[in-house]
Design a protein around this motif. Structure first.
Motif, PDB file in Angstrom:
ATOM      1  N   CYS A  93      46.828  91.055  70.324  1.00 17.19           N
ATOM      2  CA  CYS A  93      45.561  91.283  69.636  1.00 17.19           C
ATOM      3  C   CYS A  93      44.657  92.228  70.415  1.00 17.19           C
ATOM      4  CB  CYS A  93      44.836  89.959  69.436  1.00 17.19           C
ATOM      5  SG  CYS A  93      45.841  88.691  68.625  1.00 17.19           S
ATOM      6  N   SER A  94      43.972  93.074  69.694  1.00 19.72           N
ATOM      7  CA  SER A  94      42.982  93.950  70.306  1.00 19.72           C
ATOM      8  C   SER A  94      41.760  93.139  70.710  1.00 19.72           C
ATOM      9  CB  SER A  94      42.551  95.031  69.315  1.00 19.72           C
ATOM     10  OG  SER A  94      41.716  94.467  68.300  1.00 19.72           O
ATOM     11  N   ASP A  95      40.838  93.793  71.397  1.00 17.47           N
ATOM     12  CA  ASP A  95      39.520  93.206  71.587  1.00 17.47           C
ATOM     13  C   ASP A  95      38.904  92.981  70.205  1.00 17.47           C
ATOM     14  OD1 ASP A  95      39.868  93.383  74.300  1.00 17.47           O
ATOM     15  OD2 ASP A  95      38.492  95.065  74.597  1.00 17.47           O
ATOM     16  N   PRO A  96      37.921  92.079  70.105  1.00 12.38           N
ATOM     17  CA  PRO A  96      37.312  91.802  68.793  1.00 12.38           C
ATOM     18  C   PRO A  96      36.619  93.030  68.214  1.00 12.38           C
ATOM     19  CG  PRO A  96      36.775  90.083  70.377  1.00 12.38           C
ATOM     20  CD  PRO A  96      37.398  91.191  71.160  1.00 12.38           C
ATOM     21  N   LEU A  97      36.764  93.180  66.894  1.00 13.85           N
ATOM     22  CA  LEU A  97      36.039  94.230  66.172  1.00 13.85           C
ATOM     23  C   LEU A  97      34.673  93.696  65.755  1.00 13.85           C
ATOM     24  CD1 LEU A  97      38.926  95.503  63.852  1.00 13.85           C
ATOM     25  CD2 LEU A  97      38.074  96.603  65.915  1.00 13.85           C
ATOM     26  N   VAL A  98      34.662  92.872  64.736  1.00 15.94           N
ATOM     27  CA  VAL A  98      33.447  92.203  64.277  1.00 15.94           C
ATOM     28  C   VAL A  98      33.805  90.753  63.979  1.00 15.94           C
ATOM     29  CG1 VAL A  98      32.380  94.270  63.306  1.00 15.94           C
ATOM     30  CG2 VAL A  98      33.916  92.899  61.882  1.00 15.94           C
ATOM     31  N   SER A  99      32.800  89.923  63.819  1.00 17.31           N
ATOM     32  CA  SER A  99      33.034  88.511  63.517  1.00 17.31           C
ATOM     33  C   SER A  99      32.694  88.225  62.062  1.00 17.31           C
ATOM     34  CB  SER A  99      32.186  87.613  64.428  1.00 17.31           C
ATOM     35  OG  SER A  99      32.613  87.716  65.766  1.00 17.31           O
ATOM     36  N   GLY A 100      33.433  87.280  61.499  1.00 21.04           N
ATOM     37  CA  GLY A 100      33.168  86.867  60.127  1.00 21.04           C
ATOM     38  C   GLY A 100      33.156  85.360  60.015  1.00 21.04           C
ATOM     39  N   ASP A 101      32.366  84.846  59.083  1.00 23.30           N
ATOM     40  CA  ASP A 101      32.318  83.418  58.812  1.00 23.30           C
ATOM     41  C   ASP A 101      33.226  83.111  57.638  1.00 23.30           C
ATOM     42  OD1 ASP A 101      30.515  82.949  60.803  1.00 23.30           O
ATOM     43  OD2 ASP A 101      28.762  82.863  59.489  1.00 23.30           O
ATOM     44  N   VAL A 102      34.177  82.219  57.833  1.00 23.09           N
ATOM     45  CA  VAL A 102      35.006  81.737  56.741  1.00 23.09           C
ATOM     46  C   VAL A 102      34.316  80.526  56.129  1.00 23.09           C
ATOM     47  CG1 VAL A 102      37.259  80.834  56.045  1.00 23.09           C
ATOM     48  CG2 VAL A 102      37.110  82.558  57.855  1.00 23.09           C
ATOM     49  N   VAL A 103      34.048  80.605  54.837  1.00 22.98           N
ATOM     50  CA  VAL A 103      33.377  79.510  54.137  1.00 22.98           C
ATOM     51  C   VAL A 103      34.225  79.085  52.939  1.00 22.98           C
ATOM     52  CG1 VAL A 103      31.080  80.269  54.839  1.00 22.98           C
ATOM     53  CG2 VAL A 103      32.052  81.102  52.676  1.00 22.98           C
ATOM     54  N   LEU A 104      33.873  77.961  52.351  1.00 18.11           N
ATOM     55  CA  LEU A 104      34.559  77.477  51.161  1.00 18.11           C
ATOM     56  C   LEU A 104      33.705  77.805  49.931  1.00 18.11           C
ATOM     57  CD1 LEU A 104      35.792  74.009  52.453  1.00 18.11           C
ATOM     58  CD2 LEU A 104      37.202  76.002  51.951  1.00 18.11           C
ATOM     59  N   PHE A 105      34.197  78.726  49.115  1.00 19.57           N
ATOM     60  CA  PHE A 105      33.508  79.036  47.871  1.00 19.57           C
ATOM     61  C   PHE A 105      33.790  77.927  46.859  1.00 19.57           C
ATOM     62  CE2 PHE A 105      33.388  83.102  49.939  1.00 19.57           C
ATOM     63  CZ  PHE A 105      32.189  83.658  49.506  1.00 19.57           C
ATOM     64  N   GLN A 106      32.795  77.666  46.012  1.00 14.84           N
ATOM     65  CA  GLN A 106      32.900  76.606  45.032  1.00 14.84           C
ATOM     66  C   GLN A 106      32.075  76.976  43.808  1.00 14.84           C
ATOM     67  OE1 GLN A 106      30.645  73.680  47.643  1.00 14.84           O
ATOM     68  NE2 GLN A 106      29.692  73.225  45.647  1.00 14.84           N
ATOM     69  N   ARG A 107      32.233  76.210  42.751  1.00 14.90           N
ATOM     70  CA  ARG A 107      31.399  76.416  41.567  1.00 14.90           C
ATOM     71  C   ARG A 107      30.000  75.867  41.844  1.00 14.90           C
ATOM     72  NH1 ARG A 107      33.431  77.691  36.654  1.00 14.90           N
ATOM     73  NH2 ARG A 107      31.769  76.473  35.678  1.00 14.90           N
TER      74      ARG A 107
ATOM     75  N   GLY B 218      26.402 101.102  70.956  1.00 18.50           N
ATOM     76  CA  GLY B 218      25.694 100.323  69.950  1.00 18.50           C
ATOM     77  C   GLY B 218      26.278 100.417  68.561  1.00 18.50           C
ATOM     78  N   ASP B 219      27.344 101.231  68.370  1.00 17.05           N
ATOM     79  CA  ASP B 219      27.921 101.402  67.038  1.00 17.05           C
ATOM     80  C   ASP B 219      28.496 100.102  66.483  1.00 17.05           C
ATOM     81  OD1 ASP B 219      27.657 104.094  65.982  1.00 17.05           O
ATOM     82  OD2 ASP B 219      28.807 104.760  67.714  1.00 17.05           O
ATOM     83  N   VAL B 220      29.168  99.336  67.327  1.00 16.80           N
ATOM     84  CA  VAL B 220      29.788  98.095  66.853  1.00 16.80           C
ATOM     85  C   VAL B 220      28.721  97.074  66.466  1.00 16.80           C
ATOM     86  CG1 VAL B 220      31.304  96.184  67.470  1.00 16.80           C
ATOM     87  CG2 VAL B 220      31.881  98.504  68.195  1.00 16.80           C
ATOM     88  N   GLU B 221      27.668  96.983  67.257  1.00 17.27           N
ATOM     89  CA  GLU B 221      26.575  96.061  66.918  1.00 17.27           C
ATOM     90  C   GLU B 221      25.908  96.466  65.600  1.00 17.27           C
ATOM     91  OE1 GLU B 221      22.388  94.283  68.806  1.00 17.27           O
ATOM     92  OE2 GLU B 221      23.509  95.860  69.842  1.00 17.27           O
ATOM     93  N   ARG B 222      25.722  97.761  65.392  1.00 15.20           N
ATOM     94  CA  ARG B 222      25.126  98.224  64.133  1.00 15.20           C
ATOM     95  C   ARG B 222      26.040  97.901  62.947  1.00 15.20           C
ATOM     96  NH1 ARG B 222      22.906 102.216  67.615  1.00 15.20           N
ATOM     97  NH2 ARG B 222      24.849 103.424  67.645  1.00 15.20           N
ATOM     98  N   LEU B 223      27.355  98.001  63.167  1.00 16.94           N
ATOM     99  CA  LEU B 223      28.299  97.641  62.114  1.00 16.94           C
ATOM    100  C   LEU B 223      28.191  96.163  61.780  1.00 16.94           C
ATOM    101  CD1 LEU B 223      30.719  97.984  60.243  1.00 16.94           C
ATOM    102  CD2 LEU B 223      32.217  97.891  62.247  1.00 16.94           C
TER     103      LEU B 223
ATOM    104  N   ASP C  85      27.370 100.065  53.179  1.00 20.33           N
ATOM    105  CA  ASP C  85      27.441 101.457  52.746  1.00 20.33           C
ATOM    106  C   ASP C  85      26.483 102.348  53.528  1.00 20.33           C
ATOM    107  OD1 ASP C  85      29.404 100.977  50.911  1.00 20.33           O
ATOM    108  OD2 ASP C  85      28.054 100.766  49.202  1.00 20.33           O
ATOM    109  N   GLN C  86      25.513 101.759  54.179  1.00 20.08           N
ATOM    110  CA  GLN C  86      24.546 102.529  54.942  1.00 20.08           C
ATOM    111  C   GLN C  86      24.978 102.755  56.388  1.00 20.08           C
ATOM    112  OE1 GLN C  86      20.631 100.746  54.546  1.00 20.08           O
ATOM    113  NE2 GLN C  86      21.071 100.103  52.449  1.00 20.08           N
ATOM    114  N   TRP C  87      26.082 102.082  56.799  1.00 19.50           N
ATOM    115  CA  TRP C  87      26.500 102.190  58.192  1.00 19.50           C
ATOM    116  C   TRP C  87      27.298 103.451  58.441  1.00 19.50           C
ATOM    117  CZ3 TRP C  87      31.490 102.118  60.366  1.00 19.50           C
ATOM    118  CH2 TRP C  87      31.506 102.102  61.761  1.00 19.50           C
ATOM    119  N   LEU C  88      26.909 104.195  59.447  1.00 22.36           N
ATOM    120  CA  LEU C  88      27.621 105.404  59.854  1.00 22.36           C
ATOM    121  C   LEU C  88      27.750 105.403  61.359  1.00 22.36           C
ATOM    122  CD1 LEU C  88      25.804 108.098  57.654  1.00 22.36           C
ATOM    123  CD2 LEU C  88      28.092 107.174  57.275  1.00 22.36           C
ATOM    124  N   LEU C  89      28.871 105.905  61.849  1.00 26.79           N
ATOM    125  CA  LEU C  89      29.019 106.098  63.289  1.00 26.79           C
ATOM    126  C   LEU C  89      27.987 107.113  63.751  1.00 26.79           C
ATOM    127  CD1 LEU C  89      32.886 106.207  63.471  1.00 26.79           C
ATOM    128  CD2 LEU C  89      31.462 104.671  64.827  1.00 26.79           C
TER     129      LEU C  89
END
Length: 251
Positions: A90-104, A230-235, A245-249
């Protein structure tokens, strides 16, 4: 073909990094010329080091198999699960995401630990990892699951009331809901406030492969450069705030 041309073609092929991925908005978007935010980031890192990147788009489980058999140099974006580390590094971490349970939205469902989920019908996607505890429960057949090869199937089953939960990255999930459903249908789906898992996304490289080890080191070095700028933090902030859509390197 002359010898010089053959050498040039060999060098070109050797310096091409073939990466498998799949549509997973807002992280990856095949219809965009740049492939979306994470492919853009990864391409920037490799091109700065003198490599050419070629992206191919396959189902998530097929990407893993192609990485294992050497058809691909790397795959993204993936959780760095124990099962995947058997065939990849595995590479170093890119970004983090939260896995959640979608429901009705019209259902009141309560859970606080994995054992509570045994009572519910859950849709899952082949090739996905949802966190150590949930994945272990899946492997032990402790959960009532309907597996499919496409992410959108989980949301369609949820919309139809055929399952109670569908685990998905929160940012990716809401992007998918906006793409699949009408405004009225979107109001019918929400996510449970209890987070299933939080884990960084990575690029996975082929295991026990000297060239892949070199590529991973090259990538990690370049990623750290973008972290310092700071590019990764901005992402990460753009993902969290729904304005990818507003994020640019930065130049």
């Amino acid at each position: 073909m002359c010898a010089a041309s053959a050498l040039t073609n060999h060098a070109w092929a050797y310096n091409t990094v073939r990466i498998g991925t799949g549509d997973w908005l807002p992280y990856v978007e095949q219809q965009r010329e740049d492939g979306g935010a994470l492919p853009r980031l990864v391409r920037e890192v490799f091109e700065a080091a003198g490599y050419r990147v070629e992206y191919v788009y396959y189902p998530w489980d097929r990407n893993l198999k192609m990485l294992e058999d050497g058809t691909l140099d790397a795959i993204l974006p993936y959780l760095c699960s124990t099962a995947r580390q058997r065939v990849s590094t595995c590479s170093d971490p890119l970004v983090s995401g939260d896995v959640v349970l979608f429901q009705r939205a019209d259902q009141v469902l309560n859970w606080s630990k994995i054992e509570d989920l045994r009572a519910f019908r859950i849709a899952t996607t082949l090739g996905f990892a949802y966190g150590t505890q949930f994945d272990a429960a899946l492997e032990q057949n402790l959960l009532q699951v309907q597996q499919s090869g496409k992410e959108e199937t989980g949301f369609r089953l949820l919309s139809l009331g055929r399952v109670d939960f569908y685990p998905q990255d929160r940012a990716a999930g809401y992007a998918m809901i906006n793409r699949l459903f009408s405004p009225e249908q979107r109001q019918q789906i929400t996510h449970h406030p209890t987070r299933l898992h939080r884990e960084p996304l990575h690029v996975l490289f082929r295991k026990n492969d000297p060239r892949a080890d070199t590529l991973r080191q090259v990538f990690n070095d370049g990623l750290r450069r973008l972290q310092r700028s700071g590019d990764v933090e901005r992402l990460q902030n753009a993902l969290n705030e729904g304005r990818i859509d507003q994020w640019l390197l930065q130049p």
